[in-house]
Design a protein around this motif. Structure first.
Motif, mmCIF file in Angstrom:
data_model
loop_
_atom_site.group_PDB
_atom_site.id
_atom_site.type_symbol
_atom_site.label_atom_id
_atom_site.label_comp_id
_atom_site.label_asym_id
_atom_site.label_seq_id
_atom_site.Cartn_x
_atom_site.Cartn_y
_atom_site.Cartn_z
ATOM 1 N N ILE A 1 0.857 -1.196 0.000
ATOM 2 C CA ILE A 1 0.000 0.000 0.000
ATOM 3 C C ILE A 1 0.888 1.239 0.000
ATOM 4 C CG2 ILE A 1 -1.857 1.275 1.149
ATOM 5 C CD1 ILE A 1 -2.775 -1.272 2.455
ATOM 6 N N GLY A 2 0.672 2.076 -1.000
ATOM 7 C CA GLY A 2 1.439 3.322 -1.107
ATOM 8 C C GLY A 2 2.297 3.305 -2.357
ATOM 9 N N ALA A 3 2.029 4.256 -3.252
ATOM 10 C CA ALA A 3 2.847 4.413 -4.456
ATOM 11 C C ALA A 3 3.371 5.847 -4.447
ATOM 12 C CB ALA A 3 2.031 4.097 -5.708
ATOM 13 N N GLY A 4 4.121 6.168 -3.420
ATOM 14 C CA GLY A 4 4.673 7.512 -3.264
ATOM 15 C C GLY A 4 6.149 7.556 -3.593
ATOM 16 N N HIS B 1 9.072 7.938 -1.686
ATOM 17 C CA HIS B 1 10.042 7.112 -0.965
ATOM 18 C C HIS B 1 9.919 5.643 -1.377
ATOM 19 C CE1 HIS B 1 12.402 5.236 2.107
ATOM 20 N NE2 HIS B 1 11.347 4.709 2.681
ATOM 21 N N ALA B 2 8.687 5.188 -1.488
ATOM 22 C CA ALA B 2 8.461 3.796 -1.888
ATOM 23 C C ALA B 2 9.080 3.534 -3.260
ATOM 24 C CB ALA B 2 6.960 3.500 -1.912
ATOM 25 N N LEU C 1 -4.344 5.373 -3.442
ATOM 26 C CA LEU C 1 -5.592 6.119 -3.625
ATOM 27 C C LEU C 1 -5.665 6.620 -5.067
ATOM 28 C CD1 LEU C 1 -5.580 8.101 -0.262
ATOM 29 C CD2 LEU C 1 -6.868 6.031 -0.825
ATOM 30 N N HIS D 1 -7.688 -0.733 -0.482
ATOM 31 C CA HIS D 1 -6.871 -1.801 0.118
ATOM 32 C C HIS D 1 -7.730 -2.965 0.626
ATOM 33 C CE1 HIS D 1 -7.897 0.795 3.542
ATOM 34 N NE2 HIS D 1 -7.829 -0.285 4.267
ATOM 35 N N THR E 1 2.988 4.807 3.470
ATOM 36 C CA THR E 1 1.977 5.856 3.273
ATOM 37 C C THR E 1 2.436 7.114 4.011
ATOM 38 O OG1 THR E 1 0.741 4.820 5.082
ATOM 39 C CG2 THR E 1 0.087 4.234 2.841
ATOM 40 N N TYR F 1 0.613 10.903 6.146
ATOM 41 C CA TYR F 1 -0.077 11.394 7.356
ATOM 42 C C TYR F 1 -1.514 11.787 7.056
ATOM 43 C CZ TYR F 1 4.575 11.518 9.325
ATOM 44 O OH TYR F 1 5.819 11.153 9.764
ATOM 45 N N GLU G 1 6.837 1.498 7.105
ATOM 46 C CA GLU G 1 7.826 2.555 7.269
ATOM 47 C C GLU G 1 7.619 3.204 8.631
ATOM 48 O OE1 GLU G 1 10.419 4.017 6.723
ATOM 49 O OE2 GLU G 1 11.034 3.102 4.841
ATOM 50 N N LYS G 2 8.671 3.860 9.112
ATOM 51 C CA LYS G 2 8.490 4.725 10.259
ATOM 52 C C LYS G 2 7.762 5.979 9.799
ATOM 53 C CE LYS G 2 11.103 7.866 9.017
ATOM 54 N NZ LYS G 2 10.818 8.860 8.241
ATOM 55 N N PRO G 3 7.068 6.748 10.632
ATOM 56 C CA PRO G 3 6.765 6.410 12.020
ATOM 57 C C PRO G 3 5.671 5.346 12.119
ATOM 58 C CG PRO G 3 5.744 8.500 11.431
ATOM 59 C CD PRO G 3 6.535 8.067 10.244
ATOM 60 N N LYS H 1 15.728 1.620 9.454
ATOM 61 C CA LYS H 1 16.871 1.338 8.576
ATOM 62 C C LYS H 1 18.217 1.581 9.240
ATOM 63 C CE LYS H 1 17.210 5.884 6.425
ATOM 64 N NZ LYS H 1 17.335 6.680 5.201
ATOM 65 N N ASP I 1 8.460 12.425 12.245
ATOM 66 C CA ASP I 1 8.991 11.710 11.082
ATOM 67 C C ASP I 1 10.460 11.344 11.282
ATOM 68 O OD1 ASP I 1 7.617 11.360 8.263
ATOM 69 O OD2 ASP I 1 9.756 11.602 7.913
ATOM 70 N N HIS J 1 14.791 7.994 13.458
ATOM 71 C CA HIS J 1 16.140 7.636 12.998
ATOM 72 C C HIS J 1 17.173 7.664 14.138
ATOM 73 C CE1 HIS J 1 14.900 6.986 8.973
ATOM 74 N NE2 HIS J 1 14.708 8.246 8.648
#
Ligand SMILES: NC(=O)c1ccc[n+]([C@@H]2O[C@H](COP(=O)([O-])OP(=O)(O)OC[C@H]3O[C@@H](n4cnc5c(N)ncnc54)[C@H](O)[C@@H]3O)[C@@H](O)[C@H]2O)c1
Length: 363
Positions: free
Chosen positions: A24-27, A29-30, A51, A72, A88, A90, A115-117, A144, A194, A198
């Motif tokens: 889920i998520g096609a942004g 970072h992904a 979405l 989803h 994803t 926020y 992913e974080k957070p 990571k 966010d 790290h």
């Protein structure tokens, strides 16, 4: 036990058993860092959901998934994944979208890599914990930094007879802490939330749980210096270097043992100052130490088309996925990126949210 992973990497298509997965998520970072890492993991990508169905379809085609979805729930129902990746962002109120999606993926019977957070509060981490236990499925956050080969090497040094136990640590990372009056507002805290994952992950991985903390804050940049004492008895500082140059290296981690210390600079350069005596004070004409006491320097070569000099590996992106897929295939528990660790990072986040500068708190 060695934490530093020396393994031979297999390519995705070489695995006999591959885990049925959805994403889920096609942004951004992904696209850059997570889908490309699946080339080295035992994962069969069935569905991609965003979405924006157009992006989902393009990602599915590019990264070899069977089908694209914008819902989803429909994807879970049709694909029945054993593992769901969540990358994803926020909600408008500053909460983390992946927290709710993780609960739904668990309810659908899947393990979760996210992913974080992980969440925006300790209470939400506890909800995830309960849901994970009830479903008998794991939730891993991709911390990571704890998979950087250099940071794993620091962990290996600690406790060795030559280095001794960790006695103190310093972590430096550029991040601004909003003014105290703004910290009730999760949206204003979004960047801090966010990023705290790290350095928070490094501190927890190397130092363990934190017992006592306080910080000072600089008004114009929001830079902070935090003092901490770990339950182990070790002490540490976290320097959030807001105000530094955009051209600067980001981070630096130094650990000190008993008569030895080691520094990771810029993620990929590790210098280990092995146990050595100070040359005779006021008398020694040379700074050179005997070879067996000399510093060790570890850095990647940047000439060959290897995996280790590719950021998918030295920034931990492939190893953080293999940690969960190994655990699923071998039916064992994860030890990194756990909800316990996420909870410890959230305690630190909530400390900054609720505590003004100069006040010492026991976590
Ligand atoms: N570890 C790292 O190095 C690193 C680096 C950058 C970002 N991140 C993390 O990665 C995450 C994503 O960052 P980004 O910059 O790619 O964000 P982004 O906003 O570019 O991408 C998020 C995507 O998720 C989709 N989405 C949200 N809710 C959805 C839902 N219910 N169903 C389907 N799709 C949904 C959005 O449409 C969007 O395309 C964040 O959690 C961020 O903290 C981690």
């Amino acid at each position: 036990m060695s934490h530093h992973t020396q393994r031979e990497i297999r390519y995705n298509f070489e695995y006999e058993r591959r885990i049925k997965a959805c994403f889920i998520g096609a942004g951004g970072h992904a696209f850059r860092n997570v889908y490309p890492a699946l080339r080295y993991a035992p994962v069969e990508l069935l569905g991609v959901c965003d979405l924006d169905i157009g992006r989902a379809a393009k990602f599915a085609k590019l990264f070899g998934a069977e089908r694209a979805y914008s819902d989803h729930r429909e994807m879970f129902e049709k694909e029945k994944p054993d593992l769901v990746f969540l990358v994803t962002a926020y909600h408008p109120d500053g909460r983390v979208q992946a927290t709710d999606l993780a609960l739904e993926a668990l309810a659908a019977g899947a393990h979760v890599w996210m992913e974080k957070p992980t969440a925006a509060s300790l209470v939400e981490i506890e909800q995830l914990h309960a849901a994970s236990a009830a479903a008998g499925r794991m939730v891993m956050t991709g911390l990571k930094k704890t998979f950087f080969p250099t940071i794993e090497k620091l962990k290996d040094l600690m406790g060795s007879p030559q280095f001794g136990p960790l006695t103190s640590i310093n972590v430096r990372y550029p991040q601004s802490l909003p003014a105290f009056s703004d910290r009730a507002d999760l949206v204003k805290m979004q960047s801090f939330l966010d990023h705290i994952y790290h350095p928070g992950a490094i501190l927890h991985y190397l130092g363990g749980s934190i017992e006592r903390v306080s910080y000072e804050r600089e008004e114009t940049t929001g830079a902070t210096v935090t003092n901490m004492r770990f339950r182990s008895g070790a002490i540490g500082t976290l320097h959030f270097t807001a105000g530094q140059s955009g051209a600067s290296i980001f981070e630096r981690v130094e650990i000190i043992g008993q008569g030895a210390n080691a520094i990771v600079e810029n993620g990929t350069s590790l210098t280990y100052f092995r146990k050595a005596d100070l040359p005779a004070y006021g008398r020694a004409a040379s700074f050179l130490q005997p070879d067996e006491n000399a510093a060790l320097l570890f850095e990647p070569e940047h000439s060959l088309g290897q995996l280790y000099n590719n950021n998918l590996f030295y920034l931990g992106y492939v190893p953080e996925i293999l940690h969960l897929t190994d655990a699923i295939l071998e039916e064992k528990a994860i030890t990194k990126g756990t909800l316990e660790t996420a909870g410890e990072i959230m305690k630190l986040f909530e400390f900054y949210r609720r505590t003004d500068a100069g006040v010492t708190i026991t976590l």
